[in-house]
Design a protein around this motif. Structure first.
Motif, PDB file in Angstrom:
ATOM      1  N   PHE A 186       0.840  -1.195   0.000  1.00 33.56           N
ATOM      2  CA  PHE A 186       0.000   0.000   0.000  1.00 33.56           C
ATOM      3  C   PHE A 186       0.874   1.243   0.000  1.00 33.56           C
ATOM      4  O   PHE A 186       1.966   1.250   0.581  1.00 33.56           O
ATOM      5  CB  PHE A 186      -0.886   0.047   1.255  1.00 33.56           C
ATOM      6  N   VAL A 187       0.390   2.295  -0.645  1.00 33.92           N
ATOM      7  CA  VAL A 187       0.925   3.636  -0.466  1.00 33.92           C
ATOM      8  C   VAL A 187      -0.159   4.448   0.212  1.00 33.92           C
ATOM      9  O   VAL A 187      -1.305   4.514  -0.270  1.00 33.92           O
ATOM     10  CB  VAL A 187       1.315   4.298  -1.804  1.00 33.92           C
ATOM     11  N   ILE A 188       0.178   5.037   1.351  1.00 34.14           N
ATOM     12  CA  ILE A 188      -0.781   5.804   2.145  1.00 34.14           C
ATOM     13  C   ILE A 188      -0.362   7.268   2.126  1.00 34.14           C
ATOM     14  O   ILE A 188       0.796   7.608   2.427  1.00 34.14           O
ATOM     15  CB  ILE A 188      -0.834   5.283   3.595  1.00 34.14           C
ATOM     16  N   GLY A 189      -1.300   8.136   1.771  1.00 34.48           N
ATOM     17  CA  GLY A 189      -1.034   9.567   1.778  1.00 34.48           C
ATOM     18  C   GLY A 189      -1.048  10.130   3.186  1.00 34.48           C
ATOM     19  O   GLY A 189      -1.525   9.485   4.132  1.00 34.48           O
ATOM     20  N   GLN A 190      -0.564  11.339   3.324  1.00 34.57           N
ATOM     21  CA  GLN A 190      -0.460  11.940   4.657  1.00 34.57           C
ATOM     22  C   GLN A 190      -1.816  12.180   5.314  1.00 34.57           C
ATOM     23  O   GLN A 190      -1.903  12.301   6.534  1.00 34.57           O
ATOM     24  CB  GLN A 190       0.336  13.251   4.590  1.00 34.57           C
ATOM     25  N   ASP A 191      -2.872  12.219   4.514  1.00 37.27           N
ATOM     26  CA  ASP A 191      -4.211  12.348   5.069  1.00 37.27           C
ATOM     27  C   ASP A 191      -4.820  10.990   5.437  1.00 37.27           C
ATOM     28  O   ASP A 191      -5.974  10.918   5.860  1.00 37.27           O
ATOM     29  CB  ASP A 191      -5.137  13.081   4.090  1.00 37.27           C
ATOM     30  N   GLY A 192      -4.055   9.925   5.263  1.00 36.29           N
ATOM     31  CA  GLY A 192      -4.529   8.592   5.609  1.00 36.29           C
ATOM     32  C   GLY A 192      -5.229   7.867   4.479  1.00 36.29           C
ATOM     33  O   GLY A 192      -5.610   6.698   4.635  1.00 36.29           O
ATOM     34  N   ALA A 193      -5.398   8.516   3.328  1.00 37.52           N
ATOM     35  CA  ALA A 193      -6.052   7.863   2.194  1.00 37.52           C
ATOM     36  C   ALA A 193      -5.070   6.906   1.504  1.00 37.52           C
ATOM     37  O   ALA A 193      -3.887   7.204   1.356  1.00 37.52           O
ATOM     38  CB  ALA A 193      -6.550   8.899   1.200  1.00 37.52           C
ATOM     39  N   ILE A 194      -5.581   5.764   1.090  1.00 30.62           N
ATOM     40  CA  ILE A 194      -4.767   4.804   0.349  1.00 30.62           C
ATOM     41  C   ILE A 194      -4.681   5.253  -1.103  1.00 30.62           C
ATOM     42  O   ILE A 194      -5.701   5.416  -1.781  1.00 30.62           O
ATOM     43  CB  ILE A 194      -5.360   3.393   0.456  1.00 30.62           C
ATOM     44  N   LEU A 195      -3.455   5.479  -1.569  1.00 31.63           N
ATOM     45  CA  LEU A 195      -3.224   5.978  -2.925  1.00 31.63           C
ATOM     46  C   LEU A 195      -2.910   4.851  -3.909  1.00 31.63           C
ATOM     47  O   LEU A 195      -3.078   5.025  -5.116  1.00 31.63           O
ATOM     48  CB  LEU A 195      -2.066   6.976  -2.917  1.00 31.63           C
ATOM     49  N   TYR A 196      -2.452   3.725  -3.379  1.00 31.74           N
ATOM     50  CA  TYR A 196      -2.081   2.567  -4.198  1.00 31.74           C
ATOM     51  C   TYR A 196      -2.296   1.332  -3.345  1.00 31.74           C
ATOM     52  O   TYR A 196      -1.980   1.327  -2.141  1.00 31.74           O
ATOM     53  CB  TYR A 196      -0.614   2.664  -4.614  1.00 31.74           C
ATOM     54  N   ALA A 197      -2.846   0.282  -3.950  1.00 26.22           N
ATOM     55  CA  ALA A 197      -3.051  -0.978  -3.238  1.00 26.22           C
ATOM     56  C   ALA A 197      -2.861  -2.142  -4.197  1.00 26.22           C
ATOM     57  O   ALA A 197      -3.391  -2.124  -5.305  1.00 26.22           O
ATOM     58  CB  ALA A 197      -4.454  -1.024  -2.627  1.00 26.22           C
ATOM     59  N   GLU A 198      -2.098  -3.123  -3.779  1.00 23.67           N
ATOM     60  CA  GLU A 198      -1.899  -4.342  -4.550  1.00 23.67           C
ATOM     61  C   GLU A 198      -1.924  -5.510  -3.565  1.00 23.67           C
ATOM     62  O   GLU A 198      -1.070  -5.609  -2.682  1.00 23.67           O
ATOM     63  CB  GLU A 198      -0.572  -4.306  -5.296  1.00 23.67           C
ATOM     64  N   VAL A 199      -2.909  -6.382  -3.715  1.00 20.81           N
ATOM     65  CA  VAL A 199      -3.074  -7.543  -2.842  1.00 20.81           C
ATOM     66  C   VAL A 199      -3.152  -8.773  -3.729  1.00 20.81           C
ATOM     67  O   VAL A 199      -3.883  -8.769  -4.723  1.00 20.81           O
ATOM     68  CB  VAL A 199      -4.363  -7.424  -1.994  1.00 20.81           C
ATOM     69  N   ASN A 200      -2.403  -9.819  -3.365  1.00 20.17           N
ATOM     70  CA  ASN A 200      -2.440 -11.021  -4.184  1.00 20.17           C
ATOM     71  C   ASN A 200      -2.476 -12.258  -3.301  1.00 20.17           C
ATOM     72  O   ASN A 200      -1.566 -12.464  -2.495  1.00 20.17           O
ATOM     73  CB  ASN A 200      -1.217 -11.091  -5.111  1.00 20.17           C
ATOM     74  N   PRO A 201      -3.526 -13.080  -3.420  1.00 20.92           N
ATOM     75  CA  PRO A 201      -3.591 -14.309  -2.631  1.00 20.92           C
ATOM     76  C   PRO A 201      -2.564 -15.349  -3.051  1.00 20.92           C
ATOM     77  O   PRO A 201      -2.363 -16.339  -2.342  1.00 20.92           O
ATOM     78  CB  PRO A 201      -5.019 -14.807  -2.879  1.00 20.92           C
ATOM     79  N   ASP A 202      -1.914 -15.144  -4.194  1.00 24.35           N
ATOM     80  CA  ASP A 202      -0.824 -16.014  -4.630  1.00 24.35           C
ATOM     81  C   ASP A 202       0.482 -15.425  -4.112  1.00 24.35           C
ATOM     82  O   ASP A 202       0.977 -14.415  -4.626  1.00 24.35           O
ATOM     83  CB  ASP A 202      -0.803 -16.112  -6.155  1.00 24.35           C
ATOM     84  N   TYR A 203       1.054 -16.053  -3.080  1.00 20.01           N
ATOM     85  CA  TYR A 203       2.229 -15.485  -2.418  1.00 20.01           C
ATOM     86  C   TYR A 203       3.471 -15.477  -3.306  1.00 20.01           C
ATOM     87  O   TYR A 203       4.483 -14.858  -2.944  1.00 20.01           O
ATOM     88  CB  TYR A 203       2.527 -16.232  -1.119  1.00 20.01           C
ATOM     89  N   THR A 204       3.412 -16.131  -4.459  1.00 20.78           N
ATOM     90  CA  THR A 204       4.557 -16.114  -5.374  1.00 20.78           C
ATOM     91  C   THR A 204       4.514 -14.929  -6.332  1.00 20.78           C
ATOM     92  O   THR A 204       5.424 -14.773  -7.159  1.00 20.78           O
ATOM     93  CB  THR A 204       4.634 -17.416  -6.191  1.00 20.78           C
TER      94      THR A 204
END
Length: 222
Positions: A186-204
């Protein structure tokens, strides 16, 4: 070579049972089954996304010092990486890639932390083994991971496999739950908003550190 290229090369050797891994095929198939089931469960769809508000957290670093997300964000945007633990070779390769990218993040005014459920001594091992210059934070019971929508319980058959491989997650994590976070960035902005998110259930599968640069540049411009 990109991070994913390195991960793919390791995976190919591991699944082929090449030395020094020499992993039996049934073990590989059980791991693949667990990953396929986690993907099919749709769990990743419930994780926080860009535009969501990031949960505030305070966690201990590898030396037991409290680290607050609010204090980190007061200094600039924050890159947060959730990983499984020092026992996971894919995670270690990701940490090394993040370390290589750290000067670029810092030049854009951003901080970097990695979060895992492991205990502080194992976090110290992560720092030492991967020559890291950023904090590794311990997330007991995966509570912060759960707040980001990342925590999942290992199926019974995978727990039995891990026990047979002497991969004792309760000992690594100081927690009997046999839960892990899905790897996420995640990239979190100074206001607490998430600016980027990447989640993958495949750990590879892991995103490249460079994938976050547009979000960090946007945060700096703002």
């Amino acid at each position: 070579m990109s991070l994913q290229d390195k991960l793919d090369a390791f995976k190919a050797d591991f699944q082929a049972g090449k030395p020094p891994y020499n992993v039996p095929r049934p073990v590989i198939e059980t791991m693949q089954r667990a990953t396929a089931e986690l993907i099919a469960s749709g769990a990743a769809a419930h994780a926080l996304k860009a535009g969501d508000k990031a949960p505030a957290f305070t966690l201990g670093d590898s030396d037991g010092r409290a680290v607050s997300s609010a204090e980190l964000l007061a200094d600039g945007p924050l890159v947060v990486s959730f990983y499984r633990g020092v026992w996971c070779p894919y995670c270690n390769m990701e940490l090394q890639a993040l370390q290589a990218a750290l000067p670029t993040f810092q030049a854009l005014g951003a901080g970097l932390v990695a979060i895992s459920p492991q205990t502080a001594p194992n976090s110290r091992k992560s720092v030492r083994q991967n020559a890291l210059g950023f904090p590794i934070l311990s997330d007991p019971h995966n509570d912060v991971a759960a707040a980001f929508g990342l925590r999942f319980e290992l199926p019974d058959y995978l727990i039995e496999l891990y026990k047979g491989l002497k991969n004792d997650l309760p000992a690594f994590n100081g927690d009997p739950s046999w839960s892990l976070p899905m790897p996420a960035r995640f990239v979190i902005g100074q206001d607490g908003a998430i600016l980027y998110a990447e989640v993958n259930p495949d750990y590879t599968r892991r995103p490249e550190p460079e994938d976050m640069l547009p979000a960090l540049r946007g945060a700096r411009a703002a």
